[in-house]
Design a protein around this motif. Structure first.
Motif: not given
Ligand SMILES: *[C@@H]1O[C@H](CO)[C@@H](O)[C@H](O)[C@H]1NC(C)=O
Ligand SMILES: *[C@@H]1O[C@H](CO)[C@@H](O)[C@H](O)[C@H]1NC(C)=O
Ligand SMILES: *[C@@H]1O[C@H](CO)[C@@H](O)[C@H](O)[C@H]1NC(C)=O
Ligand SMILES: *[C@@H]1O[C@H](CO)[C@@H](O)[C@H](O)[C@H]1NC(C)=O
Ligand SMILES: *[C@@H]1O[C@H](CO)[C@@H](O)[C@H](O)[C@H]1NC(C)=O
Ligand SMILES: *[C@@H]1O[C@H](CO)[C@@H](O)[C@H](O)[C@H]1NC(C)=O
Ligand SMILES: *[C@@H]1O[C@H](CO)[C@@H](O)[C@H](O)[C@H]1NC(C)=O
Ligand SMILES: *[C@@H]1O[C@H](CO)[C@@H](O)[C@H](O)[C@H]1NC(C)=O
Ligand SMILES: *[C@@H]1O[C@H](CO)[C@@H](O)[C@H](O)[C@H]1NC(C)=O
Ligand SMILES: *[C@@H]1O[C@H](CO)[C@@H](O)[C@H](O)[C@H]1NC(C)=O
Ligand SMILES: *[C@@H]1O[C@H](CO)[C@@H](O)[C@H](O)[C@H]1NC(C)=O
Length: 554
Positions: A82-83, A123, A125, A134
């Motif tokens: 994730e970014l 923001k 996870n 998640l």
């Molecule tokens: C974290 O997970 C959620 C799904 O529960 C997703 O909608 C969100 O985009 C994720 N955060 C990032 C920064 O990717």
């Protein structure tokens, strides 16, 4: 041509004073052309500090360049899960602070990726690569994330990892996590990246961020660092707080920096180390002020150092001949740098260690106990997972977790332990036994085996033999690049590696320095001297590399 990062010689107060009393200086003294800005695969914290200070580029532009680089290789390597959607905003606010004369320290405005088991309250996870967590929300940032932010680092995103830090399957692969799939190395197509801090190692090597944080229970920083041609510091258990890091074992878990140079790793270690009331193992730190591990690094540090070789931990096989040959040559380099070499500074109880299953037992009961504690702290937990048995149920039932092709045997063994939690007598005995096997029967014993009254200063081993013994009793290890498999090596898989190659031409390997608990400064000094003498890292070649550079964003 480059101006020196004077501020760290002068100290922060002085710098702020200069910046404030002479505001025009900031941003108007860049002495290099854009084409001469170091490539992001080579740039160091000192380079970034100097050029940010001189206004050659901003943290915002630097962050843009890293994001572009991630975009160029991630679909092949899967290193970044994730970014941080706020990364550019954070960079802009750190640029504003700098313009106003506030420089937090060496990490001000420096983008860093952190492993996906280190919690952030933002923001992003924090999932250890799995779908189970998640959407879960921690009560705050982990101490590691909070310290990085206080130091001015930009948490750029989360790096992928072997799911649950490789504590799930008996037939899984390093670098696989359900959320990001299989991470692979940049040194050969479909090469095992090693783990469990796989994404952190690859991201550091390719310059997808300046450096990363990894975590280690047994080998998870040292092994992917050596296999991806970077420097990894596995700190003494207790030097860095584990608060809000998804755990395996309180007795063995530790968080450390993974960087391309020893000095950069040392900068980051100084920023993240320290006592934390939320992790009582940190109360064992023997100093009140955390050392500036980066400050007095000298190329001459190995002169007069007493270095031992625990030969009884090195096992020969066809695959290790290349490494052991390189290691034997390295000993001569270290001797030529002025060190006294003590052959056969062996681990006294190594055979007993090899027979022992203390760690399997202890990690199992620690995981049951420490996982439950972590889960109990979450303020949101969408899948209602509060124990190991809930986790087993989730992973077995969610098809994305690839069960049963990737089994959950390690968890079932942990569930099967008769101890309900790690306060049981058997767990206490296993830990006491480990303290002996890793200490007087292991690293301490080897350090005391020669070198007179004070014993040896440190031990060296090929990195592939360095982790286990240090893991069981919480000792520190520092690894630096030592060599590569030759170009005529035949790429080979093994029966457990599924689609991944285990050996390949150009596969890197490392040299590890081991020492006493909380003796990181010595190990860093020695590793620096060896690194500066050999510059082995520069000889590595990846088959894939991102092309975006800072100059593309000016
Ligand atoms: C974290 O997970 C959620 C799904 O529960 C997703 O909608 C969100 O985009 C994720 N955060 C990032 C920064 O990717
Ligand atoms: C990185 O530095 C090495 C050693 O100085 C040099 O050979 C290499 O070309 C540099 N890489 C890039 C992309 O500039
Ligand atoms: C990197 O690739 C993996 C696998 O496709 C994906 O899960 C992840 O979201 C990607 N990361 C970014 C930052 O796009
Ligand atoms: C930390 O606290 C636990 C629980 O109170 C205790 O059992 C343990 O000995 C403490 N550890 C250290 C290193 O202080
Ligand atoms: C090691 O290499 C030799 C010679 O190539 C070969 O005969 C032997 O089977 C190999 N051993 C293993 C364990 O692969
Ligand atoms: C490395 O050196 C040790 C000690 O001198 C020796 O026993 C061993 O055979 C050497 N190994 C290789 C592969 O050169
Ligand atoms: C560990 O070894 C002991 C004795 O060798 C054995 O009794 C015990 O069942 C083993 N424990 C585990 C968890 O494998
Ligand atoms: C978790 O528990 C809450 C409250 O009991 C419930 O509303 C929710 O449906 C549960 N979620 C799952 C995925 O079981
Ligand atoms: C992994 O082990 C499980 C359980 O024994 C088995 O069902 C699965 O086929 C195995 N996967 C592979 C790739 O061998
Ligand atoms: C767990 O315990 C059960 C019952 O004793 C046994 O059948 C099973 O083989 C054990 N599983 C593992 C993975 O140790
Ligand atoms: C690879 O090349 C080296 C010389 O660089 C040679 O000693 C070795 O025998 C070669 N190995 C193979 C498998 O061809």
């Amino acid at each position: 041509m480059f101006s020196k990062p004077l501020m760290y010689v002068l100290g922060l107060q002085t710098v702020s004073a200069i910046a404030v009393s002479n505001p025009l200086r900031y941003g108007y003294s860049c002495k290099i052309m854009p084409a001469d800005i170091p490539s992001l695969v080579n740039i160091t914290i000192d380079d970034i500090t100097t050029h940010l200070y001189d206004g050659c580029f901003t943290s915002y532009q630097l962050t843009q360049a890293y994001i572009a680089r991630i975009g160029q290789v991630n679909s092949t390597l899967h290193a970044v899960v994730e970014l941080n959607p706020d990364a550019l905003t954070i960079a802009a606010s750190l640029d504003a602070e700098r313009r106003n004369g506030k420089i937090r320290g060496p990490l001000h405005g420096v983008p860093i990726l952190i492993k996906d088991n280190i919690a952030t309250l933002d923001k992003m996870n924090t999932t250890a690569g799995s779908y189970a967590l998640l959407g879960a929300v921690p009560p705050s940032d982990s101490t590691m994330a909070a310290k990085l932010r206080d130091a001015g680092a930009i948490i750029l995103g989360k790096s992928g990892m072997s799911e649950w830090a490789n504590y799930r399957s008996s037939n899984g692969t390093s670098g696989w996590g359900a959320r990001h799939g299989q991470i692979t190395s940049a040194y050969y197509p479909n090469l095992d990246p090693s783990g469990s801090s796989s994404g952190s190692a690859i991201a550091t090597d390719l310059g997808l961020s300046l450096a990363t944080l990894g975590t280690e229970t047994s080998g998870s920083i040292i092994s992917p660092s050596e296999r991806n041609n970077i420097v990894g510091i596995k700190p003494t258990v207790g030097l860095t707080s584990r608060y809000l890091v998804i755990p395996i074992s309180e007795h063995q878990d530790t968080i450390g920096p993974m960087a391309r140079t020893v000095k950069d790793a040392a900068y980051i270690l100084s920023a993240i180390a320290g006592k934390d009331k939320n992790d009582n193992y940190t109360s064992q730190i023997p100093f009140d002020t955390i050392p500036e591990y980066w400050k007095n690094l000298k190329r001459t540090s190995l002169k007069g150092a007493k270095i031992g070789i625990p030969r009884n931990a090195i096992t020969s096989s066809n695959d290790t001949t290349t490494i052991i040959t390189a290691f034997n040559q390295t000993i001569e380099i270290i001797r030529n740098l002025g060190a006294e070499i003590y052959e056969n500074a062996n681990f006294p109880a190594y055979d007993q260690f090899l027979q022992s299953n203390n760690s399997d037992m202890l990690m199992g009961v620690d995981f049951k106990t420490n996982l439950k504690q972590y889960l109990s702290l979450l303020v949101q937990n969408p899948n209602n997972i509060t124990s190991l048995s809930d986790l087993i149920k989730f992973v077995k039932s969610d098809p994305r977790e690839d069960y049963p092709d990737r089994d959950v045997d390690i968890w079932i063994q942990a569930e099967n332990q008769t101890c309900v939690d790690n306060t049981c007598d058997a767990a206490r005995k296993a830990y006491e036994s480990n303290l002996y096997l890793g200490g007087e029967g292991g690293i301490l014993g080897a350090l005391k085996s020669a070198g007179g009254k004070d014993g040896l200063d440190a031990l060296i081993l090929p990195s592939s033999f360095a982790s286990d013994i240090a893991a069981i009793a919480g000792y520190p290890v520092v690894t630096v690049p030592m060599g590569f498999y030759p170009s005529n090596t035949t790429a080979a898989k093994d029966e457990y590696s599924r689609e991944l190659f285990e050996i390949a031409p150009g596969l890197p390997f490392g040299l590890s320095f081991l020492g006493r608990r909380f003796d990181e400064q010595k190990l860093i000094n020695f590793a620096f001297a060896y690194e500066q003498e050999t510059k082995v890292r520069e000889r590595g070649t990846t088959y894939i590399a991102p092309k975006a550079e800072i100059k593309d964003f000016l």
